[in-house]
Design an enzyme around this catalytic site. Sequence first.
Site, short mmCIF file in Angstrom:
data_model
loop_
_atom_site.label_atom_id
_atom_site.label_comp_id
_atom_site.label_asym_id
_atom_site.label_seq_id
_atom_site.Cartn_x
_atom_site.Cartn_y
_atom_site.Cartn_z
CD GLU A 236 27.07 7.79 19.91
OE1 GLU A 236 27.22 7.03 20.69
OE2 GLU A 236 27.72 7.88 18.72
CG HIS B 215 24.41 5.11 8.76
ND1 HIS B 215 24.30 3.88 8.62
CD2 HIS B 215 25.14 5.80 9.12
CE1 HIS B 215 25.56 3.56 9.45
NE2 HIS B 215 26.14 4.65 9.54
#
Lengths: 375, 386
Positions: free
Chosen positions: A109, A179
């Site tokens: 990321e 999530h």
Amino acid sequence: MATKMGLFRIAANQLACLLKQTSLRGTTASSTRCMHFNYVPETPSQDHGETARMNFFQSITSAMDIAMASDPSAVLFGEDVAFGGVFRCSVGLKDKYGAERVFNSPLSEQGIVAFGIGIALTGSTAIAEIQFADYIFPAFDQLRSEAAMYRYRSGDLYDCGKLTVRAPCSAVGHGALYHSQSVESFFAHCSGLKVVMPRGPIQAKGLLLACIRDNNPCIFLEPKVLYRSAIEEVPVGDYELPLSQADVIVEGTDVTLIGWGTQVHVLRETAALAQQKLNVSCEVIDLVSILPWDVETVTKSVEKTGRVMISHEAPITMGFGAEVAATIQRECFLSLEAPVERVCGHDTPFPHVFEAFYMPDKWRCLEGIKKVVSY
Amino acid sequence: MLSSLRIGRSLANSWITGVIQGAHLSTASEASHTVMPYKLHLLENGPNTEVTYTREEALKFYKQMRMIRVMETTAGNLYKSKIIRGFCHLYSGQEAVAVGMEAAITPQDSVITAYRAHGWTYVRGISVHGVLAELTGRKTGCANGKGGSMHMYSPNFFGGNGIVGAQVPLGAGIAFAHKYQEQDNVCIALYGDGAANQGQLYEAFNMAKLWDLPCIFVCENNGFGMGTSAERAAASTTYYKRGDYVPGLWVDGMDVLAVKEATRFAKDFVLKNGPILIEAATYRYHGHSMSDPGTSYRTREEIQEVRQTRDPIGKFKEVIINAGLVTNEEIKKLEDEVKKEVGEAAELAKTDPELPLNELYTHIYVDPPKDMKVRGCDDSIWSDTR
């Protein structure tokens, strides 16, 4: 790409399954679940021409398709995006624009965002996907220290304004700790970034195109529960919607309700409940842009109603609602009839087993309205 | 064709040549097994390629691997029935790594891994019930149902981490603690081939080597980082060399005996010399998570071929039966026991009590400030915490 369509179809089905436990006490396989809000489709503006039925992820695809077609410098990358992405947002784009422009990145990321900043520094357009907003934090340093400050620290000699980072965010019914998070307020502290969270397909397309073309680095947060559940007639052509401009989506006279992303839909339902059960008329504002945000639309509404409730999924303490509340008390002090109420996520990590209790659902929002009207 | 299949073919040959003992010596108490050659990086000598093991070990390893496989199949079914929520990453295909490594360390050694944690949780001492009940979010789960699939723990097993690569520098820290406290223990820090491209791994390698920490970095190379194959994501797929100045070792991660021997060697090595990096070549049968069918970026035939030629459990069964250590009947009995245990655990995991709601507010801080309350959705909800 059609043969690859199956890749994460089930994924998205389950993720964006839109379903939520109503009975956490249930111990059987058939525990009942239902959505925690109803999606109300909006009508497209006549100005934007021909439309097609699209869900939220298809409207994102459409926006990126137009951005790629209209800007030969634009590239799109992230984890598994060449396959169409886990949420199917980039389906078909690799076939259309080639593997040089639409490509998978390693699971990295920080690398993805930094790479995007580098591309954007040259004036090219970079559209980077972080697979879940929960995973953006390895890239936080790059966003905060590089992307947000480049223009300022170089006296406007350099900038990475052509960077847009897309990330699916917010609750989905069973996403648990990593999530489900709503991360907007972390970035709201970083002047130099723009932070946007759309509420539906029509808006998402226009806002994403605006972000991609805006000459400031933008973080575009897509509420993942909407990917399949939100379906509208979306203009097929090229259009942009203004950043930093809030939408009054329901007009009312008694209480101003402010939210963004998924929560706008919860507030829309709460407004209907308040009308029905309390005979209270609510004005619902979608803030749309978290940074910079539209103070004027908010204060204008609060000056009219004198009462306000802000609601977001992120934890209440230091959620962006705190900033909105502080601004309202300063700008609208003499108009306020009650303290600003906030109904938000708990000050806990996003829970695995207690999601239904964590959420600022319409009943909790209704209680909030009762408080502001009875103060 | 992917390189994993090439490995598969040569491995199959190795298994055949590796069978040392005759088929009828069911009373044998010990056998020897030839493993696939290790590949070495900055090491003069590697682990033994001839591995001796006992009948007890054969039975134990087989049972543990089988238990993980059946547990994972059961977890997959529970997920499909929507009894397991959240995210769920299955370990099927990789069992030999956890079982082989655990066999070479002691309970005082530490392990930290990523989100594919069920198998490791089991070998580190949590019952199948503890794993499955965690998955179903029950009080009897090993983290009281508060973690779910990615977050399971036991003594000296530090999880269970959701962020790709984040656990690796933690592993270096744990190894430092062992060294600082003058313990003869090591930390095994595991990550996947996908995580091998995260920057923080290389910060961890540097610190570990700089301070000669007793850390065994383990890349469980299952061939795919989510939906992208290793070759498409990594400029170098020789993961055992990617520690640069950290010595490295490639091992057949589908051979529990090879993994055990490599780990024995590595533990001994890191206690004397500082970190080592093991690449365990393995394979995941299921998709990345339950939401990925796992068949769009590879063929069903590829998965089938691995199952037939490299399966860590099936092949080990052949080896131990051919070696005369274990009989078919004993295997059958073990399998029945495993099936029963997992079945009973699954039933409990479905029916055990859930956590009371006040647990939503606990475990945020230890010793919270006096009278601290946790704010809920609005200012009317202030709950006790502890």
